[in-house]
Structures are given as C-alpha cells and as structure tokens.
Design a protein around this motif. Structure first.
Motif, short mmCIF file in Angstrom:
data_model
loop_
_atom_site.label_atom_id
_atom_site.label_comp_id
_atom_site.label_asym_id
_atom_site.label_seq_id
_atom_site.Cartn_x
_atom_site.Cartn_y
_atom_site.Cartn_z
N TYR A 223 0.83 -1.21 0.00
CA TYR A 223 0.00 0.00 0.00
C TYR A 223 0.87 1.26 0.00
O TYR A 223 0.60 2.22 -0.75
CB TYR A 223 -0.92 0.01 1.22
CG TYR A 223 -2.10 -0.94 1.15
CD1 TYR A 223 -2.62 -1.35 -0.07
CD2 TYR A 223 -2.71 -1.42 2.31
CE1 TYR A 223 -3.70 -2.21 -0.15
CE2 TYR A 223 -3.81 -2.27 2.25
CZ TYR A 223 -4.29 -2.67 1.03
OH TYR A 223 -5.38 -3.51 0.96
N ILE A 224 1.90 1.27 0.82
CA ILE A 224 2.78 2.44 0.89
C ILE A 224 3.51 2.65 -0.42
O ILE A 224 3.71 3.79 -0.87
CB ILE A 224 3.76 2.30 2.07
CG1 ILE A 224 3.02 2.44 3.39
CG2 ILE A 224 4.88 3.34 1.98
CD1 ILE A 224 3.88 2.21 4.62
N ASP A 225 3.91 1.56 -1.06
CA ASP A 225 4.61 1.66 -2.35
C ASP A 225 3.72 2.33 -3.40
O ASP A 225 4.16 3.20 -4.14
CB ASP A 225 5.02 0.26 -2.82
CG ASP A 225 5.85 0.29 -4.10
OD1 ASP A 225 7.04 0.62 -4.02
OD2 ASP A 225 5.28 0.01 -5.18
N ALA B 259 2.42 7.19 -6.60
CA ALA B 259 1.24 7.75 -7.28
C ALA B 259 1.54 9.14 -7.84
O ALA B 259 2.20 9.96 -7.19
CB ALA B 259 0.06 7.80 -6.32
N LYS B 260 1.02 9.41 -9.04
CA LYS B 260 1.20 10.71 -9.68
C LYS B 260 -0.12 11.47 -9.82
O LYS B 260 -0.16 12.69 -9.68
CB LYS B 260 1.83 10.52 -11.06
CG LYS B 260 3.20 9.87 -11.03
CD LYS B 260 3.70 9.60 -12.43
CE LYS B 260 5.06 8.89 -12.41
NZ LYS B 260 5.53 8.57 -13.79
N ASN C 36 1.17 8.62 7.41
CA ASN C 36 2.04 9.62 6.78
C ASN C 36 2.13 9.43 5.28
O ASN C 36 2.25 10.40 4.52
CB ASN C 36 3.43 9.56 7.41
CG ASN C 36 3.47 10.16 8.80
OD1 ASN C 36 2.65 11.01 9.13
ND2 ASN C 36 4.40 9.71 9.62
N ALA C 37 2.05 8.17 4.82
CA ALA C 37 2.06 7.92 3.38
C ALA C 37 0.81 8.49 2.72
O ALA C 37 0.87 9.08 1.63
CB ALA C 37 2.17 6.43 3.10
N LEU C 38 -0.34 8.34 3.38
CA LEU C 38 -1.58 8.93 2.88
C LEU C 38 -1.48 10.45 2.84
O LEU C 38 -1.84 11.10 1.83
CB LEU C 38 -2.75 8.51 3.77
CG LEU C 38 -3.22 7.05 3.70
CD1 LEU C 38 -4.10 6.72 4.91
CD2 LEU C 38 -3.98 6.80 2.41
N MET D 1 -7.51 -0.94 -3.71
CA MET D 1 -6.74 0.27 -3.97
C MET D 1 -6.44 0.31 -5.46
O MET D 1 -5.98 -0.69 -6.04
CB MET D 1 -5.43 0.28 -3.17
CG MET D 1 -4.55 1.51 -3.45
SD MET D 1 -2.97 1.52 -2.53
CE MET D 1 -3.51 2.09 -0.93
N VAL D 2 -6.71 1.44 -6.10
CA VAL D 2 -6.45 1.60 -7.54
C VAL D 2 -5.77 2.95 -7.73
O VAL D 2 -6.11 3.92 -7.07
CB VAL D 2 -7.75 1.49 -8.37
CG1 VAL D 2 -8.77 2.54 -7.97
CG2 VAL D 2 -7.45 1.53 -9.85
#
Length: 525
Positions: free
Chosen positions: A364-366, A371-372, A390-392, A446-447
């Motif tokens: 999920y973090i990766d 993500a762009k 924190n990744a979110l 997740m997409v």
C-alpha cells in the motif's frame, strides 16, 4: 589396650568451646531457624506496615524491566507506545498481559511450522526471465516490488493471466458457482468465515457432488468460526461427505491469544486454472441474502491462467501447517489454459504475521509513494500506524487525488469511532473521506493512476497489517480490469457523503474524546 606390642591410649573427645558452637555449622543453622521463626511470626505486621512500599517497589521494578524490553524490541513505534502506556499505568497487570500476549502459547508450534513451510516452498515458483526483461525495459517499479516480496515468500509476477473484477459479492458468487461446476480434478477453499445459509448451502451441494465424482475437495476455515458460525465437529460432518476439512488454529481457552495469527485469507482454487480472492467470505451477508448493516458492498477478482498457481501454493502451505509435508506439490503442475488475449501482469501475494516483513502495508505504501495522479481506496476500517498515515498524508500533500471510501453503517462502533478520530487530520491535509450511505463497505481495494490496483483481503487496520494471514492480487497494466475497478469506485462515490473539513472539526465531543482514549490501545483492536 595394646597393638603390635604398643600400648594405645583412647583419646577422650574434647569439649567444644562456646565460640566453636556459636560460629560453627550447628550454631549458624540454629540461628537461621530462629530467624525464620521470628520472621514468620512478625511477617503479618511487617506486611501491614510496609506493604504499600513493597508493592510500589515491585510495580516500579516491573515497569522498568518490561519498559526497557519493549523499547528495545523491533515492534512498530505505535505498538511500543501502546504497551508502554499500559505497563506504566498498570505495571503488574500490564506486565502479566504483555507476557501472556507475547508468549503466544497457543501458536508457538504454528509459528515454527509456517516458517518451515515457507522455507521449503520458497523455490517452487519463479518469475519467467522474459517477464523480468520486459519489466526492466519498461517501468521497473513492479520488478522492484517483486524483489522485495521474494524475501518474504514465493510470489512471482505473471503474464498470460486474465483478471475479472466483480464489484459486488452477488456477482462474484454467480461466477464461483459456474466455475465450481466445471471442476474435474481439485477444489481448494480457504476462508476466514463459513456460515450455513443460502450461499454456503449452494456451494456445499456442488462440493459434495464433486467429491462423490472423485474430485479432490479440501476446505480450511479459521478456528474462530467455532465461536460464532460452525460447531467444533463440523469438519467431521464434511468428511462424511467426502470433503477434506480443517480448522486453522482452533481457539484454546486461556492458551490462544484470540486476535493473533488468524487466517483472514479468502481463496478459492479450481483445477489450478481459475482462482478467486477478495473480501467475500462464505456467508449470506456477503451476497446480500441477509441484511446486516445495510447494503453490503464487497468485491472480488477471478484469475484465469498461470497466476492461479500462486494461490494454489498459498493454500497448500496453510493446509500443511499441522502435518508433515507438503507432499502434494504436484497440484502446482496442473495444466493451465492459454490466455492469448490477456494483457499486463498480475502478482498474487500473501502476508504472514510471523516474519519481519509487513507485506500488506508496504505494498500500500509503495503505491501511495509512487502515485502521480490519483489513489482511490475502499476499506471497512481505518486504524493505521503512523507510517501508513504519513504515506496517505504525503501523497495528498504532493497533489495526488487521494480518496477513501468507508462504511456509512459500521459493523463495530468502537472501531468506527476510532476511524472518525482520524478524519480531521486526514481531511485537513487533503485526503478526501467518503462514507457509503446505503450500508457497510467490506471491500479491500486500492487503484492508482489507471495503471495498478490491489484487490484482496487486507484492511487498513492493525489486525490485517500485523496480526493476520492475508492475501491479495496486485494488478499492473491491465487497462480493462483497472478501468472496471476505477469505474466501480466512481459509481460507489455517487452513493456516498463526503466528509467536509467543517464536519470533521465539529464531531461530537464524546466521539472526539472517545477516539483519543481508544487510540491508546488501537494496535490491540
């Protein structure tokens, strides 16, 4: 008295002096016995006077020793803080609870056996060199992720696999029945929950019939089912129908730590040619045959082709936890139908709570970190550690469109309260939160960026990320499948209410403070 002509004189024993008696062994033993008698006689009065002091000293010693141990473990920082808080607040109780949880008496054998099976089967499946070269020439992010997953188990990247996405459990159930009817060689099922009713009844009828025809049929479900859905003797009932059945880690009172190491996976494999995974268990609420928390929003994927081998291997690893083997890896060699029109890549993977890798969370973090354009998420729960939170936040702060869909009608009020406690910080930093008005979201999806997606069993909570066996399918560069997932998210958003910044700030005072208090023990929920 004479001996050899010599007169012998018998020596009279010398009288012991008072000093020799006092400082000799006899004197010391006597003094110790007297001291013990005095101590026993005075103990009640000593305890009554000095008990608070002794108790505080014992509390302080326990808190210090256990606290130092907790600080030096490899646990996630939030979990360390939770245990430190419990031990410092209630030292003796916290120490005993910590020792009980960490000793994990009921699962020591499982821990050793699972690790052994992972090591034994690590080389069973491989990513083809052609696939590796293709990934090297393009975006190498998936290959890098596969390199990471190789450390934890046997999870290759595959081509030649078709992935079909089902936006509702009702639709996935229909596809499951169709594929089960086609079974000729074997059917493997591994589920967290099995409950008698319409869904399981129809599946069971097919399983019993196929078993009578000579098809190898195996079912494994988590041991917590005997608490709520199935009797303990249920495996024996199924064996009479020709179905091999096991419970994973049956609950043993006072020995099992209930929340640790549950088999939360949902896997169905048929003949090694087709497999299913997702959020759907084998119970009627998952297909909306029983109303439970409103409309039940769940999802699944069906894999047809080579990637099914990974789900076959995952099943066999868990099946042999409590016996020798595996001696039946020949099931991995089942012929697979060619899928010439299949596009892109898929990587089925599992997450094991017994190693040092947090696979579900890291995947999920990766995705969030790479993500762009956008990341859309569906999850029933939101209880995450600081790293995932924190990744979110970082993705949203970079300008990525981060949207999360959570239940409008929760199944667990305390867990939902804790999730609401995270709304303010997430929304303030640009994460868009939505609640599904018709009912409960149980999907784990997740997409991102029209390029990658994950569909599986992994929730955004501590249990899934730390304590459970989980699985999922990572889907990459499959335009049709990923577009169907994205469209499902967009359609679901139309049935949601968005949580605004004003709403997040103006939650009830009781909700806000309850969330703050519960957060102390969040890693244990």
């Amino acid at each position: 008295m004479t001996f050899n002509g010599k007169e012998l004189r018998l020596l009279k024993p010398e009288k012991k002096s008072l000093l020799r008696i006092v400082f000799g062994r006899t004197g010391i033993i006597t003094l110790l016995m007297l001291a013990q008698v005095v101590l026993l006689m005075e103990l009640p009065s000593l305890l009554s006077v000095h008990f608070p002091l002794l108790f505080n000293l014992l509390n302080g010693a326990a808190a210090t020793v256990v606290g130092l141990h907790i600080i030096n473990t490899d646990d996630e920082p939030t979990l360390k803080l939770t245990w430190l808080g419990i031990v410092m607040l209630l030292p003796l109780f916290g120490t005993l609870l910590y020792a009980y949880i960490r000793s994990d008496l009921g699962h020591r054998v499982i821990k050793s056996r699972v690790q052994s099976l992972m090591d034994m089967t690590r080389e069973c499946l491989h990513t083809e060199e052609q696939v590796r070269e293709e990934l090297k020439q393009g975006d190498a992010s998936l290959l890098q992720l596969e390199n990471y997953l190789e450390r934890t188990g046997c999870y290759p990247v595959y081509k030649n696999t078709k992935v079909t996405y089902y936006p509702l459990g009702d639709q996935a159930f229909t596809a499951m029945l169709e594929q089960l009817e086609k079974a000729e060689h074997f059917i493997f099922l591994e589920y967290f929950i099995v409950e008698e009713g319409h869904m399981w009844g129809q599946i069971l009828e097919i399983l019993a019939r196929k078993a009578s025809e000579g098809v190898e049929v195996r079912l494994m479900y988590d041991g917590t089912c005997e608490f709520s859905t199935l009797p303990r003797i249920y495996p024996e009932k199924l064996r009479k129908l020709g179905i091999k059945c096991k419970m994973f880690a049956p609950i043993m009172p006072f020995v099992s730590t209930h929340y640790n190491y549950r088999d939360h996976r949902k896997i169905m494999v048929i003949d090694g040619r087709v497999s299913f995974t997702g959020g759907i268990n084998l119970a009627d609420e998952y297909i909306n045959k029983k109303v439970k928390h409103g409309h039940w929003k769940d999802t699944a994927v069906m894999l047809q082709g080579e990637a099914t081998r990974s789900f076959t291997l995952m099943f066999l690893q868990m099946w042999h936890v409590n016996q020798d083997g595996p001696h039946d890896l020949h099931w991995l060699e089942a012929p697979v139908e060619p899928m010439p029109d299949a596009q892109g890549y898929v990587m089925p993977y599992g997450d094991c709570p017994l190693d040092d890798y947090r696979v579900g969370e890291m995947v999920y973090i990766d995705i969030l970190s790479r993500a762009k354009d956008y990341v859309y998420i569906m999850t029933p729960y939101l209880i995450v550690d600081s790293e995932l939170e924190n990744a979110l936040l970082f993705a949203a702060q970079r300008g990525v469109d981060v949207r999360m869909i959570l239940p409008g009608i929760p199944d667990k009020k305390i867990v939902n309260t804790l999730a609401k406690g995270s709304y303010e910080r997430l929304v303030r930093n640009g994460v868009k939160i939505y609640e599904y008005i018709p009912g409960f979201v149980h999907a784990k999806v997740m997409v991102s960026d029209n390029e990658k997606a994950v569909v599986g069993t992994i929730n955004f909570d501590y249990r899934s990320l730390y304590h459970h066996f989980e699985c999922a399918a990572y889907i990459y560069q499959m335009p049709e499948t990923i577009e169907s997932i994205r469209c499902d998210v967009m359609d679901t958003l139309k049935k949601c209410r968005r949580i605004t910044w004003e709403q997040a700030k103006k939650q009830k005072l009781t909700t806000r403070w309850t969330a703050k208090l519960i957060r102390i023990i969040a890693p244990l929920l």
